[in-house]
Each structure stands twice: as C-alpha cells, then as structure tokens.
Design a protein around this motif. Structure first.
Motif: not given
Length: 795
Positions: A224-233, A270-278
């Motif tokens: 709800e606070a706009g931190e979906p990856l933290t929440g999903a973790g 929901l959990t994908m993120a841009y990172g080193v692999a990209d």
C-alpha cells in the motif's frame, strides 16, 4: 430489425462480432450485395479472407446471390469474376504485380510454396551466417545464434520492430507493467477476500499462524505504501505450519487466505525487476541485431538472384508499395470498400497493409475474438479490438450477432456453459434458433477415463451411437435421419493425439479419413523414405539401415535384429554386420540394397525410391494394410516431395539433407486427403475451424501441447530478450515470457471453445487426466463428469 439485418444495412463502416454458427458468411454475402445495390461495382470492392478454400466459397456464394438479385447481367457477372475476392496473400501479390517498381519486387519473381521456402531459407541462412562477424558467435555460440536467427527470420516485420526497441526505456517499462499488475491484483476477488480475512481475524501472540498473519499484514502495508517488491518479499516468507484451532475463529480460513496472498504475490510479473542481467542483455543485443540485419540482407540478395518470394516477402513488398503516395492514391481511386473476414486471425503486418488499403473508404470487418487461435502464426491478439476502435472513432457501427443457427437448443445451452467455463467473463452466450430435436437423447457426453484408455472409451461411445442410429438433422435436406459415420468428427489439438483413435477405428472396421491430411512428414511412408535416402547417401548411417530393415521394405523382425546384434562388433558399421549374416532374409535384403547402391548413382532419388519399392514389394505390402488407400496416397505424396527436394543436383545426399532439415525443423506438410463417402473425420481443431458436423468428439481436452521454449522471445511493443546462460533472469525476459505465456493460455482456452462449437447435434468431451486444471474447470461447469464415466454416455 435483427442483428444480421442491422449489420447488412449499416451505413459507412461496420464491425460484426460473429460468434460460432451465427451466420457470418451470410452477412458478408448479403452485405456485398447491399453495396452493389448502393451503386458500387465489384471492381470497387475488396473482400479478403483467411484461406483459399474460404475465398473460393465466398466468391461462389456471392456469384449465386448476385444472379438471384440482379438477374443475368453479363457485364456485372464478368466483372465479379475478376473482382478482388481472395486471401490476403493473393491481394498482396496483386499489389506487387500492379506496381513492381514501387513495391521493389524484382521483375520475373515467383512465389515459393511453403516447403520449398522453408528448405531454401534454411540452406541460405547457413550461408548467410558465414558473412556475420565473429563477435556475435563469440558471445552467443554458433548453435544458439542460429536458433535465435531462425526465430527472428520467422517474423521479420515483428523482428525489426522489436530490435528497434532493444534497450529503450526497459527500466521504466518493467516498472509500469509491474505497477499495472499490482493494481489488477488488488482488484481480484480472491485477493480482496484474502486481505479481508487476514485483516480481521486474530490469534494469540505466541501462535505460529499469528506470526505469519502479522508478517502478511506488514507485507500488505508495504504494498500500500508503494513498495510492492518489499511487500512481496515479506509475503514470500509466510509459513503455514502450526496454529491452534482453539485460538482462532476459523484457523483454516486464515491459512487459506495466507496461502492465497503468498501465491498471488509471487507471480513473476509482480516480482520482476530491472537489474544486472538486463544491463548485460542490453550490452549483448546489438551483436544479435547486427547478425540478424546482416543475414537478412544476404537472404534478400539470394532471393533476388533466385527471383523468389515467400509469403512474408509478399506482405512486406506490398506494404512498402502502399506507403508510396502515388500507389496509395491509385488504390484510393479504385477501391471504395474493404471487407475483411476472419479479422481476428490478422497479423500485425497484415493489419497495417489492410489499414492502408481501407484508409480512404469504408470497412466491413467480420470476426470473433473468441475464435482467435492463430497466435503461433503471428496473428495479433489485440488487432480485432484495434479494428473496433478505428471503426467507432470514425462514427461506424458495431454489431454483435447473438443468434446461433448451428447447434440445437439443448446443445447450445450446454455450449454457453462451456464457453463461460473456458473463456470466463468475456464469453458471449448465444441463443439457438433451432427448435428441432427436443425429444432426442442428451446433447452432451462427458467422458473421463483416468486409466489412460481414453481412445478406447471414445471409440466405444462412437460405435454405440452408430448402432443406436442416433437422430440428427441432415444439413442438406433439413430432415431428421439416423447417424452415419460421415456425420462424426474427432478433433484434437495435435495430429499425434488422434493416432490411438485412428488405430481403434481401423480395428473395429469403422472407416475414417484425415481432414486436411495431417503432417506428411510424420507418416510411416515419410519415415521409410527418409531412412532409405539417408542409407543411400551414407552406408555408415546405421540408424537409417536398421530403420530400413524394420520397414515394410524388408519386415525384418526384432528377434532377427537381436540375432544380428549378437554378431555385431562394437564400432563396426551395421552394413558390414549385415553382410556377414547367414540369415536368408537378411542376405536377401543385402542383395537388394547392393543392387540399388550400384544403380542409384545414375538415377534420380525418386527413381531410386521406385526401384527399391519394386525390388522389395513395398507398395504391395502397403496395399495389404488396413486403410491401404490412405498409405498409398501418402506414399505418392512422399514421391512428389522428393521430386521437389532433389533439385538441382538430383543426388540422394542433398535430397536426404534437405528432407532431414524439414523433419528436424518440425515443418508441417499437409497430407493429401483421401475421399470417402461414409467415414469418420479426424482433424486438428485448427483444421476444423469454419467446419461443422452433427457429432463432434473433442479428445485430450486436458491441456496444451508442451513445446520447447523458444531460443528468444520478442514482442513489437516490448523488445527482444533471451535467457543468458548461467546468469539470473533479466526483468525484460520475465516480462516477455509471462505476457507470452498468458496469451498462449488464453489462446488454448479459445481453442477448446472452437472445438466445442463445431458440433450441431451432439458433443463428446473426453480426457484421461481428471486432475488437469482445464479438466477441473469443465468438471465444475458440468461439461465433464466428476466420476469415471459420464451418466449421460450411451449404454
């Protein structure tokens, strides 16, 4: 005014949603006549459809209707014969013929047929790769780079668009798609219900499930606070062990809700993120792009020298021509109305081409997004909706046909339930116009046999229906009569799923015929042809020799092969082992093959096949098989294929290599149909589209074919990505993989819908996997039984 009449008489442009059996061809024909009544001439109307068969049928029905409404007007009928009523590829060829300079088509070019195109492009791609610089090979490896290039060359229009997006705004794109996925999730009923449970039910502080519940609440707060990856973790760490019922109002509901939150929040989008692999992928993609553009240039040069085009070339050349102002103006003067049939099966390049043709006139677009099943051929999943938006924006009309004229009332009611089960909220129920058959036996039979004998259960049911003489409505006379074999079709996703049905029908003496033929390369005759050519090209090919010995050429049994194996020296060619054998049958085989080897160098490969068949009695052996006509027709088709493949050198080695490439690429070559006056039809669902039968058995309804994952994934709106070996998955690859998987699942659901809606009077749905998700869905809808056999199956 009925919906059909509204669609026919609409002024300006109209889009018609035509569900299965609602009379779309009738609407197109009557709309065409209506346009003539308004003063248009046939040469001012373009009508395109998906297949040559459909185009021929459409022209014939329009001709008949025009003669009925306008009488015998020689000028009008003559104009109708040359009017543009065709496939999209024939339309593209017309544009290229009319404007060769503007389109860029080399003078004197001809269009390849599909097998020839596949073969030559495969050969030329290998040659083209020799002109690619070393960097792409060093980064990707030869085999992997070739696989990637094959995928890109399959869809050149999409490939160029996707490669142009390579590396552009990936991070923002991933964030936007992820944010949209979270918004969608938070509106899903299952998520809302689970959130409500974990927010309102509490346990004691020392309870294990209470600790998990609090972690879930923290995760939801982060989301709800706009931190979906933290929440999903946080949600991913939930544990469901423990818990004391006495401390909870409803412990099981809380556990179920926690499991739902953990599962739904763990979805890849929901959990994908841009990172080193990209970043690594971004750095590597220019090498792939350079290799693709270089090989595409070389292939284009080779095609120009050969004066050859494939279907993709036709589309791109025609599109290039229509983008020239003078060509666009030429057709704007000539063509005033564009009619598009089966619009849901249009590819992006075809949609752009048709959009340019219809830019200065009115459109009649007919299709059904519920029957979009050609995504694997590049059809755009959202193009039908884009046509709808264009027509509405221009002030046109959208009409939905909701009356079904194919299935009787009892069956249509069950089909509506089945459609809702497989398509969900998007399903559009139909009202049946047929009132006959009210007192006939039940219209739907669900069959489940978890023991794996699905084919036996289905064939037994079909034979029982034939013995009963089930009543059906004759499509020609409109009268009731008893069921015959020709009234039955068995449909499956893949031809291989029909093998068991075919064999059992043969055993029971029930004639059958393959609609559309199936894949010639998967027939026994093709395998025998392949083995013989490979052996003639290389006597050290022991696999080919053993296959040849087992074939009807020699019919050497497995016990005889085992005895040969005892004489075989490890590392020795089996041809030498056979030469030492004292088995008279093996000796005879060696003598025949030695004679063919002596003479085949002066013969064409096809003549070598014929010589071998004459010496071994191969054709006579096939003639004694059940369904001999089918096998003999396949053998003739194999000879014709070899005739095509043996050019230009007329040698067995080159011909065997070309045939190997076709087989290894899993290329499909349609088998010629065998005509039968009274036979059960076997067909894939794709091959049955547009057709109907009184009785349809839809088999192996339990799931999709499991294809190998592609070497890379691409989408014009997202870009290109692949999994880099030994590294974590790039966010963009996850995005492409998941959006592609969702489209494939939706298309699989539509495939089931298309299969079910081919039935007029009775539908049989069968499966041998009751636990499969698709089967569970249909069980819940009552389309398939929850017991071993259906209550309404014939006894």
């Amino acid at each position: 005014m009925t919906a059909q009449q509204q669609a026919i008489s609409a002024s300006g442009s109209v889009l018609v949603r035509a569900g299965a059996g609602t009379g779309k061809t009738y609407v197109i024909v009557e709309r065409y006549v209506e346009l003539l009544n308004r003063g248009l001439r046939p040469l001012e109307i373009v009508a395109v459809t998906y297949t040559e068969r459909a185009a021929l049928e459409l022209r014939a029905r329009i001709r008949t209707r025009v003669q009925q409404t306008h009488g015998h007007q020689p000028d009008l009928l003559a104009e109708l014969e040359v009017a543009q009523i065709s496939t999209i590829h024939a339309l593209a060829a017309r544009i290229c013929r009319d404007h060769p300079a503007a389109t860029g088509v080399p003078p004197g070019s001809s269009v390849w047929d599909e097998p020839d195109a596949q073969l030559r492009k495969g050969q030329w791609l290998e040659d083209a790769m020799l002109q690619v610089e070393l960097d792409p090979f060093n980064a990707l490896g030869y085999s992997r780079l070739r696989q990637m290039l094959e995928v890109l060359h399959r869809e050149p229009y999409t490939a160029y668009q996707a490669l142009e997006r390579a590396g552009s705004s990936w991070e923002a794109l991933i964030q936007d798609v992820r944010a949209e996925a979270w918004r969608d999730l938070q509106e899903r009923p299952a998520w809302v219900a689970a959130v409500t449970v974990v927010s309102t039910d509490y346990g004691r502080d020392d309870d294990a499930i209470e600790r998990s519940r609090r972690i879930a609440v923290q995760g939801l707060e982060r989301i709800e606070a706009g931190e979906p990856l933290t929440g999903a973790g946080l949600l991913a760490t939930i544990r469901l062990n423990g818990g004391k019922k006495a401390q909870w109002r409803d412990l099981e509901s809380v556990k179920a809700a926690l499991k739902t939150l953990r599962t739904l929040a763990g979805a890849p989008l929901l959990t994908m993120a841009y990172g080193v692999a990209d970043e690594a992928l971004r750095a590597e993609l220019p090498l792939l792009s350079s290799a693709y553009r270089r090989t595409d240039d070389v292939l284009a040069q080779r095609k120009q020298r050969a004066l050859a085009l494939d279907y993709a070339d036709l589309e791109l050349y025609a599109l290039n021509g229509l983008q020239q102002p003078d060509v666009a103006a030429y057709y704007a003067r000539r063509w005033q109305h564009l009619m598009i049939d089966e619009a849901q099966d249009t590819s992006p390049v075809q949609a752009e081409l048709l959009g340019l043709i219809g830019a200065h006139g009115d459109l009649t677009v007919v299709g059904d997004d519920q029957q979009a099943i050609y995504g694997f051929r590049g059809a755009g999943h959202n193009i039908f909706q884009e046509f709808e938006e264009r027509i509405l924006t221009a002030g046109g009309t959208v009409v939905t046909l909701q009356t079904g004229h194919r299935s009787r009332v009892a069956l249509q009611e069950r089909l509506n339930i089945g459609a809702r089960a497989v398509l969900g909220e998007t399903a559009r129920p139909l009202t049946a116009s047929r009132t006959d058959g009210e007192h006939w036996p039940t219209s739907l039979m669900g069959l489940i046999d978890a023991s794996g004998n699905e084919a036996e259960v289905v064939v037994t049911t079909l034979i029982q229906l034939l013995k009963e003489g089930r009543p059906i409505k004759d499509a020609q006379t409109g009268q009731e009569r008893s069921l015959r074999a020709t009234d039955i079709a068995v449909l499956a996703r893949r031809w291989s799923d029909l093998n068991g049905i075919r064999d059992l029908l043969t055993e029971q003496g029930v004639p059958w015929v393959m609609a559309g033929g199936g894949n010639l390369l998967e027939t026994p005759e093709a395998r025998d042809t392949w083995a013989l050519l490979r052996f003639l090209a290389d006597q050290d090919d022991s696999t080919a020799l053993l296959a040849l010995l087992r074939s009807p050429h020699f019919s050497i049994s497995d016990p005889q092969i085992d005895r040969l194996r005892q004489d075989h020296t490890p590392g020795e060619a089996w041809w030498l082992t056979c030469g030492r054998s004292r088995d008279p049958i093996v000796q005879e085989a060696v003598q025949i093959l030695e004679q063919v080897l002596r003479e085949h160098m002066r013969l064409t490969p096809r003549r070598a096949l014929q010589l071998t068949e004459r010496l071994t009695g191969y054709r006579g052996a096939l003639a004694r098989w059940p369904d001999a006509e089918r096998h003999l027709v396949d053998l003739t088709a194999c000879h014709e294929l070899v005739e095509t493949l043996q050019a230009p050198l007329q040698d067995c080695n080159g011909t065997a290599t070309r045939l190997t490439r076709l087989i290894q690429a899993e290329h499909a070559i349609l088998r010629p149909p065998v005509r039968s006056s009274d036979a059960v039809t076997l067909s894939t669902i794709h091959g049955a589209k547009g057709l109907e039968w009184p009785v349809v058995a839809l088999v192996r309804i339990d799931g999709a074919a499991r294809a190998q994952p592609p070497a890379l994934r691409l989408a014009s709106e997202f870009g290109v990505a692949y999994q880099r070996e030994g590294e974590e998955t790039a966010g963009l690859y996850t995005l492409l993989k998941e959006t592609g998987r969702q489209r494939e699942e939706q298309e699989e659901a539509r495939l089931v819908y298309v299969g079910m809606t081919r039935a007029r009077d009775y539908l049989i749905c069968s499966s041998s996997r009751p636990a499969a998700p698709a089967v569970q869905t249909l069980m819940q809808a009552g389309i398939l039984p929850s017991t071993a056999t259906a209550e309404d199956a014939p006894h």
